[in-house]
Design a protein around this motif. Structure first.
Motif, mmCIF file in Angstrom:
data_model
loop_
_atom_site.group_PDB
_atom_site.id
_atom_site.type_symbol
_atom_site.label_atom_id
_atom_site.label_comp_id
_atom_site.label_asym_id
_atom_site.label_seq_id
_atom_site.Cartn_x
_atom_site.Cartn_y
_atom_site.Cartn_z
ATOM 1 N N THR A 143 30.941 -5.855 19.309
ATOM 2 C CA THR A 143 29.879 -6.223 20.231
ATOM 3 C C THR A 143 30.353 -7.469 20.977
ATOM 4 O O THR A 143 31.363 -8.088 20.593
ATOM 5 N N THR A 144 29.626 -7.835 22.020
ATOM 6 C CA THR A 144 30.069 -8.958 22.831
ATOM 7 C C THR A 144 30.290 -10.189 21.961
ATOM 8 O O THR A 144 29.508 -10.477 21.059
ATOM 9 N N THR A 182 30.522 -4.761 24.804
ATOM 10 C CA THR A 182 30.350 -4.010 23.568
ATOM 11 C C THR A 182 31.031 -2.655 23.733
ATOM 12 O O THR A 182 30.866 -1.995 24.768
#
Lengths: 78, 151
Positions: free
Chosen positions: B141-142, B10
């Motif tokens: 974000t991831t 992230t």
């Protein structure tokens, strides 16, 4: 064949006696040498190195993701 | 075919040229982007479905079935940390899914130790023109998409 490439890299780094330590890091070989000035950059590039970065006697040879395999091939020969 | 490459961390997406390491900033091993990670302990996830072909505490490569290999490097010169502060959750050779956690680390700790925690994400041995839709300057974000790799 793998050994042949490793052998040629060792030669381009000034021979086994010039190599203090070789450490692979994913994309490159970090080579600590007795004398960094004897490195044959042209030969390393001919062997497929993407780049060679020198900082005194520490020479980094950018070989791509095969760095780990190459480093162990080289260590086998030292 | 196009391979969607997701963000392993992230943070904010930046150009590779911002990475303080010529191997990445000059795209010597391939094109891609970098993510400036949020400075908090977090899981790092796989960018694609594939096999973990190279695994270090501070970096890994996941290769897809058709041979596309994506490199994730956690911080610059972090090989010098010798694994300290990196907790691995997979083993080399393991099949993983995009978004699956690979390692846990703390970018704040890496930065406090004197290393740039920026994370290059590289399409290994690809040419720059096969990447599209680079999420430059985006906050991700991831597992959010970083770029599409045309195969």
């Amino acid at each position: 064949m793998a050994d042949e490439k490793a052998q040629k890299i060792i030669a381009a780094l000034g021979g086994a006696s010039n190599i203090v330590e070789i450490e692979p890091c994913i994309t490159r070989l970090r080579c600590e040498l007795e004398d960094g000035s004897v490195v044959d950059e042209k030969a390393l590039k001919a062997l497929g190195a993407h780049g060679v970065m020198r900082s005194g006697n520490v020479v980094q040879v950018v070989v791509g993701p095969e760095a780990d395999t190459l480093a162990s091939d080289i260590e086998d020969l030292l | 075919m196009s391979l969607r490459v997701g963000s392993p961390v992230t943070g904010r997406v930046v150009a590779l040229s911002a990475v303080p390491d010529p191997v990445f900033s000059q795209a010597m091993v391939g094109p891609g982007v970098a993510v400036e990670p949020v400075r908090a302990k977090a899981d790092v996830v796989s960018p694609v479905d594939g096999k973990v072909v190279t695994l270090h505490p501070h970096a890994f490569v996941v290769a897809t079935g058709d041979g596309a290999a994506v490199l994730v490097h956690l911080g610059i010169d972090t090989v010098k940390r010798k694994g300290e502060g990196f907790e691995l959750h997979v083993v080399k050779g393991e099949e993983v899914r995009a978004g699956q956690r690979i390692v846990t680390w703390d970018p704040a700790e890496v930065e406090a130790a004197g290393f740039a925690p920026i994370c290059p994400v590289i399409a290994l041995d690809a040419s720059a023109d096969v990447l599209a839709g680079l999420a430059l300057d985006a906050d991700v974000t991831t597992n959010d998409a970083l770029f599409d790799w045309s195969r």
